[in-house]
Motif scaffolding. Structure first.
Motif, PDB file in Angstrom:
ATOM      1  N   GLU A  32     -35.478 -10.741  49.493  1.00  0.00           N
ATOM      2  CA  GLU A  32     -36.218  -9.568  49.373  1.00  0.00           C
ATOM      3  C   GLU A  32     -36.848  -9.122  48.428  1.00  0.00           C
ATOM      4  O   GLU A  32     -35.800  -8.283  47.678  1.00  0.00           O
ATOM      5  CB  GLU A  32     -36.022  -8.767  50.990  1.00  0.00           C
ATOM      6  CG  GLU A  32     -37.227  -8.332  51.353  1.00  0.00           C
ATOM      7  CD  GLU A  32     -36.082  -7.766  52.884  1.00  0.00           C
ATOM      8  OE1 GLU A  32     -37.257  -5.987  53.751  1.00  0.00           O
ATOM      9  OE2 GLU A  32     -35.388  -7.653  53.102  1.00  0.00           O
ATOM     10  N   ASN A  33     -38.059  -9.017  48.258  1.00  0.00           N
ATOM     11  CA  ASN A  33     -38.719  -7.586  47.541  1.00  0.00           C
ATOM     12  C   ASN A  33     -38.203  -8.289  45.804  1.00  0.00           C
ATOM     13  O   ASN A  33     -38.702  -7.137  45.259  1.00  0.00           O
ATOM     14  CB  ASN A  33     -38.575  -5.888  47.700  1.00  0.00           C
ATOM     15  CG  ASN A  33     -38.936  -5.179  46.850  1.00  0.00           C
ATOM     16  OD1 ASN A  33     -40.004  -5.537  46.199  1.00  0.00           O
ATOM     17  ND2 ASN A  33     -38.479  -4.150  46.717  1.00  0.00           N
ATOM     18  N   LEU A  34     -37.598  -9.506  45.671  1.00  0.00           N
ATOM     19  CA  LEU A  34     -37.552  -9.734  44.502  1.00  0.00           C
ATOM     20  C   LEU A  34     -38.602 -10.205  43.226  1.00  0.00           C
ATOM     21  O   LEU A  34     -39.623 -10.528  43.647  1.00  0.00           O
ATOM     22  CB  LEU A  34     -36.678 -11.167  44.360  1.00  0.00           C
ATOM     23  CG  LEU A  34     -36.347 -11.514  43.245  1.00  0.00           C
ATOM     24  CD1 LEU A  34     -35.236 -10.896  42.952  1.00  0.00           C
ATOM     25  CD2 LEU A  34     -35.463 -13.320  43.531  1.00  0.00           C
ATOM     26  N   HIS A  35     -38.215  -9.635  42.224  1.00  0.00           N
ATOM     27  CA  HIS A  35     -39.403  -9.659  41.430  1.00  0.00           C
ATOM     28  C   HIS A  35     -39.163 -10.094  39.630  1.00  0.00           C
ATOM     29  O   HIS A  35     -37.610 -10.820  39.448  1.00  0.00           O
ATOM     30  CB  HIS A  35     -40.003  -7.928  40.833  1.00  0.00           C
ATOM     31  CG  HIS A  35     -40.826  -7.212  41.446  1.00  0.00           C
ATOM     32  ND1 HIS A  35     -40.582  -7.219  42.946  1.00  0.00           N
ATOM     33  CD2 HIS A  35     -42.138  -6.370  41.758  1.00  0.00           C
ATOM     34  CE1 HIS A  35     -41.246  -6.034  44.259  1.00  0.00           C
ATOM     35  NE2 HIS A  35     -42.180  -5.938  43.172  1.00  0.00           N
ATOM     36  N   VAL A  36     -39.992 -10.851  38.778  1.00  0.00           N
ATOM     37  CA  VAL A  36     -39.773 -11.668  37.901  1.00  0.00           C
ATOM     38  C   VAL A  36     -40.615 -11.012  36.986  1.00  0.00           C
ATOM     39  O   VAL A  36     -41.358 -10.224  36.676  1.00  0.00           O
ATOM     40  CB  VAL A  36     -40.038 -13.291  38.209  1.00  0.00           C
ATOM     41  CG1 VAL A  36     -41.018 -13.311  38.666  1.00  0.00           C
ATOM     42  CG2 VAL A  36     -38.954 -14.341  37.182  1.00  0.00           C
ATOM     43  N   SER A  37     -39.767 -11.098  35.805  1.00  0.00           N
ATOM     44  CA  SER A  37     -41.472 -10.763  34.984  1.00  0.00           C
ATOM     45  C   SER A  37     -40.806 -12.450  33.205  1.00  0.00           C
ATOM     46  O   SER A  37     -39.395 -12.269  33.472  1.00  0.00           O
ATOM     47  CB  SER A  37     -40.364  -9.555  34.154  1.00  0.00           C
ATOM     48  OG  SER A  37     -39.730  -8.988  33.485  1.00  0.00           O
ATOM     49  N   ARG A  38     -41.326 -11.942  32.177  1.00  0.00           N
ATOM     50  CA  ARG A  38     -40.647 -12.535  30.975  1.00  0.00           C
ATOM     51  C   ARG A  38     -38.969 -11.668  30.489  1.00  0.00           C
ATOM     52  O   ARG A  38     -39.086 -10.642  31.233  1.00  0.00           O
ATOM     53  CB  ARG A  38     -41.638 -12.356  29.594  1.00  0.00           C
ATOM     54  CG  ARG A  38     -42.787 -12.931  29.826  1.00  0.00           C
ATOM     55  CD  ARG A  38     -44.622 -12.338  29.028  1.00  0.00           C
ATOM     56  NE  ARG A  38     -44.427 -11.274  29.077  1.00  0.00           N
ATOM     57  CZ  ARG A  38     -44.227 -10.343  28.215  1.00  0.00           C
ATOM     58  NH1 ARG A  38     -43.592 -10.805  26.867  1.00  0.00           N
ATOM     59  NH2 ARG A  38     -45.321  -9.467  27.961  1.00  0.00           N
ATOM     60  N   GLY A  39     -38.324 -12.642  30.347  1.00  0.00           N
ATOM     61  CA  GLY A  39     -37.056 -11.975  29.764  1.00  0.00           C
ATOM     62  C   GLY A  39     -37.109 -10.825  29.035  1.00  0.00           C
ATOM     63  O   GLY A  39     -37.944 -11.054  27.774  1.00  0.00           O
ATOM     64  N   TRP A  40     -36.232  -9.798  28.883  1.00  0.00           N
ATOM     65  CA  TRP A  40     -35.951  -9.142  28.181  1.00  0.00           C
ATOM     66  C   TRP A  40     -35.121  -9.040  27.218  1.00  0.00           C
ATOM     67  O   TRP A  40     -34.518  -9.550  27.665  1.00  0.00           O
ATOM     68  CB  TRP A  40     -35.740  -8.061  29.426  1.00  0.00           C
ATOM     69  CG  TRP A  40     -36.294  -7.206  30.515  1.00  0.00           C
ATOM     70  CD1 TRP A  40     -37.508  -7.880  30.612  1.00  0.00           C
ATOM     71  CD2 TRP A  40     -35.271  -7.021  31.268  1.00  0.00           C
ATOM     72  NE1 TRP A  40     -37.818  -7.442  32.200  1.00  0.00           N
ATOM     73  CE2 TRP A  40     -36.596  -7.009  32.769  1.00  0.00           C
ATOM     74  CE3 TRP A  40     -34.604  -6.354  32.018  1.00  0.00           C
ATOM     75  CZ2 TRP A  40     -36.356  -6.490  33.966  1.00  0.00           C
ATOM     76  CZ3 TRP A  40     -34.006  -6.104  33.818  1.00  0.00           C
ATOM     77  CH2 TRP A  40     -34.860  -5.367  34.152  1.00  0.00           C
ATOM     78  N   PHE A  41     -35.268  -8.842  26.000  1.00  0.00           N
ATOM     79  CA  PHE A  41     -35.081  -8.606  24.842  1.00  0.00           C
ATOM     80  C   PHE A  41     -34.014  -7.138  24.146  1.00  0.00           C
ATOM     81  O   PHE A  41     -34.620  -6.113  24.767  1.00  0.00           O
ATOM     82  CB  PHE A  41     -35.785  -9.024  23.430  1.00  0.00           C
ATOM     83  CG  PHE A  41     -35.238  -8.908  22.289  1.00  0.00           C
ATOM     84  CD1 PHE A  41     -34.191  -9.420  21.918  1.00  0.00           C
ATOM     85  CD2 PHE A  41     -35.461  -8.070  21.335  1.00  0.00           C
ATOM     86  CE1 PHE A  41     -33.469  -9.641  20.935  1.00  0.00           C
ATOM     87  CE2 PHE A  41     -35.222  -7.821  20.533  1.00  0.00           C
ATOM     88  CZ  PHE A  41     -33.879  -9.086  19.560  1.00  0.00           C
ATOM     89  N   ASP A  42     -33.069  -6.911  24.090  1.00  0.00           N
ATOM     90  CA  ASP A  42     -32.228  -6.049  23.242  1.00  0.00           C
ATOM     91  C   ASP A  42     -31.866  -6.386  21.594  1.00  0.00           C
ATOM     92  O   ASP A  42     -31.072  -6.895  21.627  1.00  0.00           O
ATOM     93  CB  ASP A  42     -30.669  -5.345  24.777  1.00  0.00           C
ATOM     94  CG  ASP A  42     -29.948  -4.175  24.339  1.00  0.00           C
ATOM     95  OD1 ASP A  42     -30.602  -3.489  22.806  1.00  0.00           O
ATOM     96  OD2 ASP A  42     -29.527  -4.061  24.629  1.00  0.00           O
ATOM     97  N   SER A  43     -32.077  -5.078  21.149  1.00  0.00           N
ATOM     98  CA  SER A  43     -31.737  -5.198  19.819  1.00  0.00           C
ATOM     99  C   SER A  43     -31.154  -4.860  19.393  1.00  0.00           C
ATOM    100  O   SER A  43     -30.076  -4.925  18.232  1.00  0.00           O
ATOM    101  CB  SER A  43     -33.402  -4.815  19.184  1.00  0.00           C
ATOM    102  OG  SER A  43     -33.304  -3.192  19.213  1.00  0.00           O
ATOM    103  N   SER A  44     -30.550  -4.879  20.271  1.00  0.00           N
ATOM    104  CA  SER A  44     -28.819  -3.598  19.315  1.00  0.00           C
ATOM    105  C   SER A  44     -27.822  -2.973  20.464  1.00  0.00           C
ATOM    106  O   SER A  44     -27.572  -2.671  21.486  1.00  0.00           O
ATOM    107  CB  SER A  44     -29.146  -2.131  18.939  1.00  0.00           C
ATOM    108  OG  SER A  44     -28.046  -1.175  18.443  1.00  0.00           O
TER     109      SER A  44
END
Length: 416
Positions: free
Chosen positions: A49-61
């Motif tokens: 329920e209420n699941l959302h999706v986006s392009r993959g997140w990136f952490d630079s550090s």
């Protein structure tokens, strides 16, 4: 593996499906269909329920410790933590023992992550052993998979070394990082130099220590050309300096740690070692300027600056505690306390282009690179929310908003 995501809200402003609630069918790491009421047979169906999706997140550090500090965190558990925190790719700092300063060490950490759903991209040390004396084997490390070069939390005292690095790196289009602190100004300071440091009797680090180093580095960049990334800025004037440099046409980027956006040096009143970070938490005015800089594009990306520290080096007197906080698990919830959901997601997706990484859209035919999350829910972040081996979170007992659930990439799926 075949995956079917049911009734999932898509947040991707580069896709025609932005803000639509649809089904997504993924076959062996490729998005095959996006539509309503898909009936494809799948090995796994995700219907939350209420699941959302986006392009993959990136952490630079991020720092995981391995090799050398496996008691703080391993690459395997670090990548699992990143995935369950919504990050499909991370830039791994050379904060290891020995540091990642040659092609063999870069290849070794990449091999440890081989086949994991979360992509690991090593950042090579800029100088041998991160000692700031001689340049490391930059070209060889890039060939082995390093995406950038910098000495983690270690400022370059010698400006000529940075000059040479910026000039040399242009031969193979490499991104150089320079940590923004002039240690001779920072001295023995541990926290932000302001009213709180005075009233608490703690030695302060003035904003000048950061701003002077940034000014120096920008002058060098103007002279040499090349590409410079300044990690984790923390002051109002730093934002102004970088904004002016970009107006001049300099190829400079910068990041900010999420805790420097959300928290300020009022946290110091508890003398909690978890609030001892570098750069230090600054004032509310600085935090406000950082948020504004992120919104107007002066600041290019956020980072968790994830740095696991074992309890023996954190639960001690404040003066003796090591700097650093874990941040992957709290990143999404913390960011959403300051930004509305579409803005927060866009920020978490930024950064890949600067590091020359693929950034796939949520479209049919594209490689699956997805972050899964549920926005909106407020909750108190406690130790049960921590997935890292070390528990040194600056956000312990803080109220956050929204929860990350996992990632889907070409190498598989990770869900909490």
């Amino acid at each position: 593996m075949k995956l079917l995501l049911k009734s999932i809200t898509i947040l991707d402003d580069t896709s025609k499906h932005h803000k639509k609630k649809l089904d997504i069918f993924i076959d062996h790491g490729v998005i095959k269909k996006i539509d309503k009421n898909l009936k494809e047979k799948a090995d796994k169906e995700v219907n939350i329920e209420n699941l959302h999706v986006s392009r993959g997140w990136f952490d630079s550090s991020v720092s995981f410790g391995e090799p050398g500090f496996e008691d703080r965190e391993t690459i395997a558990n670090g990548l699992d933590t990143a995935g369950k925190s919504g990050f499909s790719a991370v830039g791994l700092n050379p904060y290891t023992n020995p540091v990642l300063d040659h092609s063999g060490s870069i290849a070794a950490v990449k091999a440890k992550a081989n086949g994991h759903p979360v992509q690991l991209y090593p950042i090579g040390a800029l100088t041998n052993k991160s000692e700031g004396i001689d340049l490391a084997e930059l070209l060889d490390m890039k060939g082995a998979g390093a995406i950038s070069f910098g000495d983690y939390k270690t400022p370059l005292r010698n400006p000529n070394l940075l000059k040479i690095a910026l000039q040399y790196a242009q031969n193979f289009d490499a991104l150089i990082q320079s940590y923004p602190q002039e240690n001779r100004i920072a001295g023995n300071g541990m926290v932000n130099e302001h009213e709180n440091s005075t009233s608490l009797g703690l030695k302060g680090i003035p904003n000048l220590a950061e701003e002077l180093q940034i000014t120096r580095d920008l002058y060098l960049l103007e002279y040499t050309g090349g590409k410079l990334h300044i990690p984790t800025i923390s002051t109002e004037k730093s934002v102004k300096l970088i904004k002016e440099a970009k107006k001049k046409g300099l190829d400079v980027s910068c990041s900010v740690a999420i805790h420097n956006l959300v928290l300020n040096d009022d946290e110091l009143k508890e003398f909690d070692g978890n609030s001892k970070v570098m750069p230090p938490l600054r004032t509310k005015k600085d935090a406000k300027a950082l948020i504004k800089g992120l919104k107007d594009g002066t600041i290019d990306m956020v980072t968790t600056d994830h740095n696991p520290i074992d309890v023996e080096h954190k639960k001690v007197e404040f003066d003796n505690a090591l700097y650093g906080s874990i941040g992957l698990e709290s990143a999404f919830g913390a960011l959403c306390t300051q930004f509305e959901i579409n803005e927060a997601v866009k920020i978490l997706c930024s950064g890949k282009k600067r590091f020359q990484l693929e950034d796939y859209k949520i479209m049919e035919g594209e490689v699956a690179d997805l972050s899964l999350f549920i926005p909106g829910e407020k909750y108190r972040f406690t130790e049960k929310d921590i997935l890292s081996s070390s528990k040194n979170s600056i956000f312990l007992h803080k109220e956050l908003k929204g929860k990350a659930l996992g990632v889907i990439t070409k190498n598989g799926i990770i869900l909490k």
